[in-house]
Design an enzyme around this catalytic site. Structure first.
Site, mmCIF file in Angstrom:
data_model
loop_
_atom_site.group_PDB
_atom_site.id
_atom_site.type_symbol
_atom_site.label_atom_id
_atom_site.label_comp_id
_atom_site.label_asym_id
_atom_site.label_seq_id
_atom_site.Cartn_x
_atom_site.Cartn_y
_atom_site.Cartn_z
ATOM 1 N N THR A 149 0.898 -0.855 0.002
ATOM 2 C CA THR A 149 -0.372 0.192 0.207
ATOM 3 C C THR A 149 1.001 0.842 0.025
ATOM 4 O OG1 THR A 149 -1.655 -1.021 1.359
ATOM 5 C CG2 THR A 149 -1.574 1.183 1.361
ATOM 6 N N LYS A 192 -7.005 1.513 -3.915
ATOM 7 C CA LYS A 192 -6.260 1.282 -3.008
ATOM 8 C C LYS A 192 -5.916 2.590 -0.908
ATOM 9 C CE LYS A 192 -4.786 -1.650 0.866
ATOM 10 N NZ LYS A 192 -5.380 -2.223 0.995
ATOM 11 N N LYS A 202 -0.176 5.222 8.546
ATOM 12 C CA LYS A 202 0.194 5.394 7.856
ATOM 13 C C LYS A 202 -0.394 5.473 6.387
ATOM 14 C CE LYS A 202 1.776 2.059 4.871
ATOM 15 N NZ LYS A 202 1.825 1.126 4.363
#
Lengths: 290, 290, 290, 290
Positions: free
Chosen positions: A95, A170, A238
């Protein structure tokens, strides 16, 4: 199809195991070798460096933690990108943010390597059960080549668009994941403070129309106030950082996502970084006795 | 069982119609009489004031907009509370804050009237199809008396606890509703800015594990950018206000809910108060061309 | 001391003019040449590229908009960094994030060039009147060499620490700047909605203990609802982005700064990007009539 | 002029002492009698109830904590409002919301009592030194009558408008106070994480154009990380609650104020409710080691 897998954490370890289970010839690399033990016992070969992993493979898959780590393993000392053969495919399932994916796509292209950004929707359970959804950006022809691998690790592949479009979608998924978890935990914290029994809350809210279905998988964590990490809070932090960074680049305002991001930041500071991100409930509900 | 219904808006009108359809003897009141026309044609009787509606009934149901409106109709000039007979039941289905419900319960008790706070989960569609969930606070015996009415207007009744516990759980539901809508719209706005086609976003996100199921019902609104109100944005703003107000009273922090509340406040200022609350997408996504 | 100045916007143009006024031999470059006209008439020489500006100078000063622009002019095609002589000093006065400054310091060092990050506290007025404060990171010896230049453009120099520490302190300043402006505008918007006359608000609040002194300089803008840019809203948005990005890198939570950042993002989307950042008042106060 | 003073906390105790010092005939009441000891020794008389305090006085001043406490002492059992003589003046110096002030004004008027809302700008120090600013709502004639009292306790009186306009402006002041404190503490927390020495930060930021002047008074607290309450964090939380509540009533969006409010809520839950509100620095900066 010779395949390399770099990054054997909670997700990567399970994805690589599924490839092995399907009979793929697999070489693996991880920063700490002990994470590879089970795979090596089942027939995977160990590579002593990212470059060594890349030598001679048709497809190299990375499943890592941050853009910085990906860039370092790809382009740093003994990086794999310079060691891949021409026309090999690098599939980055990490990711990361779309502008980073596009930069990696350009770096790959400059070396004659094909690139797909292919992050996944789904966490620990779907990784194990091979029910991940791959969100893929890149050329259709390259995706077709890699489809058999995606089919072994997941059960759905969405071709979103060109380079960076897989990680674009995503970003959206993880934004929704982080906000949905926070929303639920705020609701639980309010309900607790109002004296509604925890089981009444869980029974009424989980499975209802106003709660994202994945939250049901956190039921036992919240019931027992025990947050062994399936998806560590610091990774969620994150991911929200990357999503809001991307939003900035595109001039989009995300007021709630930023508020959620800062709540995760506070929770991480207060000792919950390595817990599952459902521990945001503990952070919001603990403290003051009602 | 003689029944009065006060408040014939989007929700109340449909709930009252279901009571009529089940054969109940119904007297109705609304600030503006035209909302009652269809019900009167089907046999309901018009009351010229809240007090007139209360005269002689066994159960009086209110489905109004804000605590201020409820208090005014109950306790103001020609208010209904003083006109109810002893042992009659006042069921307040309005979404209000728990401390307000407890105040109304006390006011009712002082006049020998029984009180239930019984707000509903579900919006326009479930109100029409009689699939609402009633979240009820009050005495079990009184709930039993009213159960036939709940069964005509909904298909599930949750007895949460004593006075104010129905509205307590409702606060939690609406908090989740507001946050889930905002999360989805932030995700859509980010996805749009990243160049993902709207239909790809809707197809991939709706029905997925990270989106609350009720959002699927907003699909066409968002696809067509047309937000005829099922649940007006200003009511959602009010509900988030009441939820955060309640959180303050209980010393609970709700960082995301407050950020969402302020986004609705901005959207309301910028002309979207009367649109469906899904119009928060328009507010976030409009403006700057990407 | 031969000096080059790159970036002749609102700030850079005034700073370069002060250097010229003090008798410095100055070569200038800007993406659009018309911004240089006044300086050329007063004796500055025009460079046709960043590299051309760098040739033979002792000190090169950059005052640009974003890290991306700095990197492009320093290291891109015809970039200046490769064209500076050994031991020349590059002073970057641009507001950038500390990790970027450190990367530029390393890039400079690799080419034998000395580097200072030296962003300024102060906007248009102080730039013109040479009352800027330079917040400097780097070696004391290099700062000493550049001190005469700082003294011409400003009236205070703070040596914060090594590379990146000047921009570190600047992050803090701009965070405070952005939050103080928003706080004041929220206060004004609330006061307006409560019916307090605008002049009463301005008279009572400006100069009081609860308002940052710089806000007094925005008085006329807010009084007349006319926001000609001294410090464009989109730059403030960028600075808050960099500050929150830096906070993420250091694991610090900034809940209010992120809320402010998103308000600027919304205001920018709704047409205020090029206005002064005091226009956040207009965004908050406009719309709904009270 | 016979005067009563109710509420002898950090602020009220000092204000009452100044009235005594100026020779006023003073009767005092407080929920806990020990807070009155010093005043009684200096000649004030103790009242055994709010009603007893009100008997026969010309002016009754309240300086309490919340609207609920004010309402209870004014209108509850042995409340003072019913015991004041006709044409007496009730001056409420408590920080409350404007709609509450208007309700109290109406309650007073119904009993023939005059009302002023007269909250103050300034905390512990100005209360002691009699340099408070009174922000007053009500009739000019009544203000004129009370002016000598204001002049003893403060050095500036602003007549903002009719009933509720004093507390309206006070809402704005406290909003600015809370946001300015948070902004400074966020800046300090970021600076600390970036390795800037605390004294450098304090020396550079305090007294600068981007920091509200009152913050200088918190310097020693932050330097020594010791937050003995001058203005308790939970009161700031209450004031932000009242300000955002008022904003809701007027349809104003305050995104940063709400984010700040929630940070105070979290800090209060985590044990800082009774500390000075500057302790928000400790909440933001503690935890994770950089």
């Amino acid at each position: 199809m010779k395949t390399a897998f770099i990054g054997l954490g909670i997700m990567g370890g399970r994805m690589a195991a599924n490839l092995l289970g399907a009979g793929y010839d697999l070489v693996v690399y991880n920063r700490t070798e002990d994470k590879a033990t089970a795979l090596l016992e089942r027939g995977a070969r160990w590579a002593s460096s990212p470059a060594a992993a890349a030598a001679g493979v048709d497809v190299l898959i990375t499943m890592l933690s941050t853009p910085e780590v990906v860039e370092n393993l790809a382009l740093g000392k003994e990086g794999f990108l310079g060691a891949l053969k021409r026309e090999a495919v690098w599939v980055d399932a990490t990711t990361v943010n779309p502008s980073f994916s596009r930069r990696m796509a350009a770096a790959a292209q400059a070396r004659g390597v094909r690139f797909l950004d292919a992050p996944v929707a789904g966490t620990k359970g779907p990784a194990e059960q091979a029910t991940l959804t791959f969100l893929v950006g890149g050329d259709a022809e390259v995706i077709t080549r890699c489809q058999p691998l995606f089919d072994v690790m997941g059960n759905r592949t969405v071709h979103v668009g060109g380079h960076g479009m897989g990680t674009s979608l995503k970003m959206v998924f993880n934004l929704l994941l982080g906000e949905a978890m926070q929303a639920f935990c705020e609701g639980m914290a309010l309900g607790k403070a109002l004296g509604i029994p925890r089981d009444t809350l869980l029974d009424t809210l989980l499975g209802s129309a106003v709660v994202a279905p994945f939250v049901s998988g956190k039921r036992e964590m919240i019931r027992r106030d025990a947050y062994e990490a399936h998806f560590p809070l610091q990774w969620m932090h994150k991911d929200l950082h990357l999503a809001t960074l991307t939003a900035y680049e595109r001039g989009v305002a995300l007021p709630a996502a930023n508020a959620v991001k800062e709540t995760y930041a506070l929770a991480a500071r207060h000792g919950l970084a390595d817990k599952d991100f459902a521990a945001i409930y503990q952070f919001l509900a603990e403290g003051k006795a009602e």
